[in-house]
Scaffold this motif. Structure first.
Motif, PDB file in Angstrom:
ATOM      1  N   GLY A 203       0.830  -1.191   0.000  1.00 23.63           N
ATOM      2  CA  GLY A 203       0.000   0.000   0.000  1.00 23.63           C
ATOM      3  C   GLY A 203       0.860   1.234   0.000  1.00 23.63           C
ATOM      4  O   GLY A 203       1.272   1.733   1.045  1.00 23.63           O
ATOM      5  N   ALA A 204       1.199   1.739  -1.188  1.00 21.57           N
ATOM      6  CA  ALA A 204       2.108   2.878  -1.315  1.00 21.57           C
ATOM      7  C   ALA A 204       1.381   4.184  -1.021  1.00 21.57           C
ATOM      8  O   ALA A 204       0.211   4.360  -1.367  1.00 21.57           O
ATOM      9  CB  ALA A 204       2.703   2.910  -2.723  1.00 21.57           C
ATOM     10  N   ASN A 205       2.084   5.106  -0.369  1.00 17.46           N
ATOM     11  CA  ASN A 205       1.578   6.458  -0.116  1.00 17.46           C
ATOM     12  C   ASN A 205       0.233   6.471   0.604  1.00 17.46           C
ATOM     13  O   ASN A 205      -0.636   7.291   0.314  1.00 17.46           O
ATOM     14  CB  ASN A 205       1.476   7.236  -1.438  1.00 17.46           C
ATOM     15  CG  ASN A 205       2.809   7.356  -2.150  1.00 17.46           C
ATOM     16  OD1 ASN A 205       3.842   7.520  -1.509  1.00 17.46           O
ATOM     17  ND2 ASN A 205       2.802   7.255  -3.467  1.00 17.46           N
ATOM     18  N   GLY A 206       0.067   5.545   1.550  1.00 17.48           N
ATOM     19  CA  GLY A 206      -1.162   5.508   2.333  1.00 17.48           C
ATOM     20  C   GLY A 206      -2.320   4.801   1.664  1.00 17.48           C
ATOM     21  O   GLY A 206      -3.411   4.714   2.242  1.00 17.48           O
ATOM     22  N   ASN A 207      -2.130   4.295   0.447  1.00 15.34           N
ATOM     23  CA  ASN A 207      -3.202   3.576  -0.230  1.00 15.34           C
ATOM     24  C   ASN A 207      -3.319   2.150   0.308  1.00 15.34           C
ATOM     25  O   ASN A 207      -2.397   1.623   0.928  1.00 15.34           O
ATOM     26  CB  ASN A 207      -2.950   3.542  -1.739  1.00 15.34           C
ATOM     27  CG  ASN A 207      -3.051   4.912  -2.362  1.00 15.34           C
ATOM     28  OD1 ASN A 207      -3.866   5.731  -1.962  1.00 15.34           O
ATOM     29  ND2 ASN A 207      -2.199   5.177  -3.344  1.00 15.34           N
ATOM     30  N   MET A 208      -4.442   1.536   0.055  1.00 11.99           N
ATOM     31  CA  MET A 208      -4.667   0.175   0.500  1.00 11.99           C
ATOM     32  C   MET A 208      -3.698  -0.778  -0.180  1.00 11.99           C
ATOM     33  O   MET A 208      -3.439  -0.663  -1.380  1.00 11.99           O
ATOM     34  CB  MET A 208      -6.102  -0.257   0.191  1.00 11.99           C
ATOM     35  CG  MET A 208      -7.160   0.500   0.960  1.00 11.99           C
ATOM     36  SD  MET A 208      -8.841   0.176   0.339  1.00 11.99           S
ATOM     37  CE  MET A 208      -9.042  -1.552   0.792  1.00 11.99           C
ATOM     38  N   GLY A 209      -3.160  -1.726   0.576  1.00 11.60           N
ATOM     39  CA  GLY A 209      -2.347  -2.784   0.016  1.00 11.60           C
ATOM     40  C   GLY A 209      -3.205  -3.961  -0.406  1.00 11.60           C
ATOM     41  O   GLY A 209      -4.441  -3.957  -0.263  1.00 11.60           O
ATOM     42  N   LEU A 210      -2.545  -5.003  -0.914  1.00 11.19           N
ATOM     43  CA  LEU A 210      -3.271  -6.153  -1.442  1.00 11.19           C
ATOM     44  C   LEU A 210      -4.114  -6.830  -0.365  1.00 11.19           C
ATOM     45  O   LEU A 210      -5.276  -7.170  -0.605  1.00 11.19           O
ATOM     46  CB  LEU A 210      -2.282  -7.140  -2.065  1.00 11.19           C
ATOM     47  CG  LEU A 210      -2.875  -8.412  -2.684  1.00 11.19           C
ATOM     48  CD1 LEU A 210      -3.925  -8.077  -3.737  1.00 11.19           C
ATOM     49  CD2 LEU A 210      -1.763  -9.266  -3.294  1.00 11.19           C
ATOM     50  N   ARG A 211      -3.549  -7.021   0.815  1.00 13.85           N
ATOM     51  CA  ARG A 211      -4.318  -7.661   1.879  1.00 13.85           C
ATOM     52  C   ARG A 211      -5.523  -6.813   2.300  1.00 13.85           C
ATOM     53  O   ARG A 211      -6.597  -7.346   2.583  1.00 13.85           O
ATOM     54  CB  ARG A 211      -3.425  -7.944   3.088  1.00 13.85           C
ATOM     55  CG  ARG A 211      -2.625  -9.233   2.960  1.00 13.85           C
ATOM     56  CD  ARG A 211      -2.007  -9.629   4.272  1.00 13.85           C
ATOM     57  NE  ARG A 211      -1.282 -10.882   4.158  1.00 13.85           N
ATOM     58  CZ  ARG A 211      -1.828 -12.080   4.314  1.00 13.85           C
ATOM     59  NH1 ARG A 211      -3.117 -12.169   4.584  1.00 13.85           N
ATOM     60  NH2 ARG A 211      -1.107 -13.171   4.191  1.00 13.85           N
ATOM     61  N   ALA A 212      -5.335  -5.522   2.359  1.00 14.95           N
ATOM     62  CA  ALA A 212      -6.457  -4.654   2.721  1.00 14.95           C
ATOM     63  C   ALA A 212      -7.586  -4.782   1.704  1.00 14.95           C
ATOM     64  O   ALA A 212      -8.769  -4.819   2.061  1.00 14.95           O
ATOM     65  CB  ALA A 212      -5.991  -3.209   2.828  1.00 14.95           C
ATOM     66  N   HIS A 213      -7.231  -4.842   0.428  1.00 14.54           N
ATOM     67  CA  HIS A 213      -8.259  -5.035  -0.606  1.00 14.54           C
ATOM     68  C   HIS A 213      -8.943  -6.392  -0.452  1.00 14.54           C
ATOM     69  O   HIS A 213     -10.170  -6.504  -0.569  1.00 14.54           O
ATOM     70  CB  HIS A 213      -7.621  -4.922  -1.985  1.00 14.54           C
ATOM     71  CG  HIS A 213      -7.397  -3.519  -2.453  1.00 14.54           C
ATOM     72  ND1 HIS A 213      -8.431  -2.639  -2.709  1.00 14.54           N
ATOM     73  CD2 HIS A 213      -6.249  -2.837  -2.717  1.00 14.54           C
ATOM     74  CE1 HIS A 213      -7.935  -1.480  -3.106  1.00 14.54           C
ATOM     75  NE2 HIS A 213      -6.617  -1.569  -3.124  1.00 14.54           N
TER      76      HIS A 213
END
Length: 572
Positions: A203-213
């Motif tokens: 999750g780059a720059n505060g964006n959701m990472g794969l697990r969060a998705h």
């Protein structure tokens, strides 16, 4: 006996090649309510120099708005990257704290995060974990009440993963779409989640990472079936014929692609937590056809594509990804297959299928790792041209002889995808493969959409007057002026087609109109400059790009508004 205790498992260790879960027995008089927190630390994948671990922490005390988990290693383990938590390491001490999107931790609630790490020698488990300074016990599911039931076995793959299933709506894209005037009309549409660099996994720059998705996908799934679409897009020497979407890995960095990119993604997708999702991967956009069309003595060749053909890292990289991802029982791999305006010509058609077969049998992969193919990803080729066909002639000239068609055997994406599917089967792929078509930006509606055939004065007037695709040239691909949203995502729309999808999220730029410094490895491609007069790949025509565009993947409001305005079918 005290009703709280520290975790007692320092003696537990993992040897190279093994995986396991930290185990400790509850004292007989300790009930679950007295345990302030429990930790499940699992090594999911381990090799001679590194490992992937997953950590789940359950809070049994008061609810929290932020959290911090700490532990120390006895050996030389060093975390290299992680996801769903901000990870910091000083010597042997590790701190994992919440991201902006997962700080809330209710009483009885759990958070999960993971990471990759290096080590040498033994890989001993940490002896103690704390949550906000309070020591946690270790939970292997065998505490009070006995072990929890393991996930049920995953059933065999279905023929069409989209059939009877919802498709994941990316909340980050949805929020951007809904914030646009009129955007709420499409904000609930499913789009692909792009893993376009190593940092995107976390999750780059505060964006959701794969697990969060994936965790969000489980929430959206409910009791039915759900498809989660993820784009695998980080080959070494990526996009050798373009600059706007160049990647972070150099042409020779196949090792990093394997261990820092594919392996972590595969480990996350293989988590039993996600076993009930139907995970569709789109494997490496705009890669393999370059080895056919943009190498050697062709006028469209580039030195960068010649390098990638010579070193074989496109073929090896795609094969490795197919092999690793294909090992996950609920993953459906779809390989990118360009579009009709790229490989529809006789010289490119069969040769591209051959290269795809080569990749599908490289690095341990087999054709059984390929569930299908996707065409038109992030492109603009019209789904169906109704007003002309290659079987027609005007003034004694074949439609194929028109400047627009230019002897291509296919004039639209549907006919190409269906024909290319047959070519792939004849090349050695399984007869049951399905096709996806990205319709996110190929609607070409609005006032410029022709309502019938062009004039019969000559073949060019006939084709140009009737074609829906209003690009200046079929080779134009960057932020195209006049484009519109296409068919909405849907399952099984035509023979051999598993789904129409919006793999490219509408409103995300293809590339910047001018050079913009960035830390994402994205270059400036003149094909994104509206003043550029072209090259052999677009017949030396103007680029047809919109002005004032940001770098690829960033939100482009003007494009989003245009796509809605020119949608076909129109938006209500």
């Amino acid at each position: 006996m005290s009703r709280t205790r520290t975790a007692l498992f320092a003696a537990l260790a993992l040897v190279a090649g093994a995986s396991g879960t930290a185990v400790a027995a509850y004292p007989a008089d300790v009930g679950p309510a007295a345990v302030p927190c429990t930790v499940d630390y699992k090594v999911q994948n381990q090799w001679s120099t590194g490992f992937t671990a997953a950590v789940t922490v359950t809070n049994h005390s008061a609810a929290k708005n932020a959290w911090s988990v700490k532990w120390s290693y006895a050996g030389n383990q060093k975390i290299t990257n992680g996801w769903n938590a901000k990870l910091a390491q000083s010597g042997s001490a590790v701190t994992a704290s919440n991201e902006t999107y997962n700080g809330t931790l209710s009483s009885g609630g759990s958070i999960s995060f993971g990471f990759n790490a290096t080590y040498s020698g033994s890989n001993a488990m940490p002896a103690t974990f704390t949550l906000d300074g309070v020591t946690c016990n270790v939970d292997d599911g065998s505490g009070p009440g006995g072990p929890t039931d393991p996930p049920g076995p995953v059933g065999p793959k279905v023929d069409n993963p989209y059939s009877g299933a919802k498709v994941y709506v990316n909340p980050e894209w949805s929020a951007k779409a809904a914030a646009e005037p009129g955007g709420s009309r499409i904000a609930n549409q499913p789009t692909g989640v792009w893993m376009d660099r190593i940092a995107a996994i976390n999750g780059a720059n505060g964006n959701m990472g794969l697990r969060a998705h994936l965790d969000e996908a489980l929430k959206q799934k409910g009791s039915g079936e759900l498809v989660f679409q993820v784009v695998i897009y980080n080959l070494p020497g990526r996009d050798c014929a373009a600059l706007a979407s160049n990647g972070e890995l150099g042409p020779t960095e196949l090792g990093r692609y394997k261990t820092e990119y594919v392996d972590p993604i595969a480990a996350i997708l293989a988590d039993p937590k996600y076993a009930d999702l139907r995970i569709v991967t789109t494997v490496e956009i705009d890669s393999l056809p370059n080895l056919v069309t943009n190498t050697g003595s062709r006028p469209t060749a580039t030195p960068e594509c010649d390098v990638m053909k010579a070193n074989g890292n496109y073929v090896k990289g795609v094969g490795y990804a197919l092999n690793k991802l294909g090992d996950v029982p609920n993953v459906y791999n779809y390989v990118d297959a360009g579009h009709h305006g790229w490989i529809g010509w006789d010289d490119n058609f069969a040769a591209s299928a051959t290269v795809m077969k080569e990749a599908a049998t490289a690095e341990g992969a087999t054709v059984n790792d390929v569930h299908g193919f996707i065409t038109n990803t992030a492109n603009y080729s019209a789904l169906k041209e109704d007003n002309f066909s290659i079987n027609q002639s005007v003034g004694g000239k074949s439609v194929r002889d028109s400047a627009w068609v230019d002897w291509n055997r296919y004039v639209d994406e549907l006919s190409f995808a269906q024909a290319f599917r047959q070519q792939l089967v004849s090349t050695g792929f399984n007869s049951g493969i399905g096709m996806l078509i990205d319709t996110s930006r190929n609607g070409w509606g609005g006032s410029a959409r022709p309502t019938g055939p062009g004039p019969m004065t000559d073949v060019d007037a006939y084709v140009d007057g009737g074609r829906y695709d209003r690009r200046i040239h079929v080779g134009n691909w960057c932020n195209q002026s006049g484009a519109g949203l296409g068919e909405r995502p849907q399952a099984g729309p035509a023979a051999g087609i598993d789904a129409y999808v919006w793999m490219k999220p509408p409103g995300e730029s293809d590339g910047s109109s001018k050079e913009i410094p960035n830390d994402e490895g994205k270059g400036f491609d003149r094909m994104c400059d509206p003043t550029y007069t072209g090259n052999p790949r677009n017949g030396d025509n103007l680029s047809g790009a919109l002005p004032d565009a940001p770098i690829s993947g960033h939100w482009f409001s003007a494009q989003f508004q245009q796509l809605m305005q020119n949608a076909f079918p129109p938006l209500s």
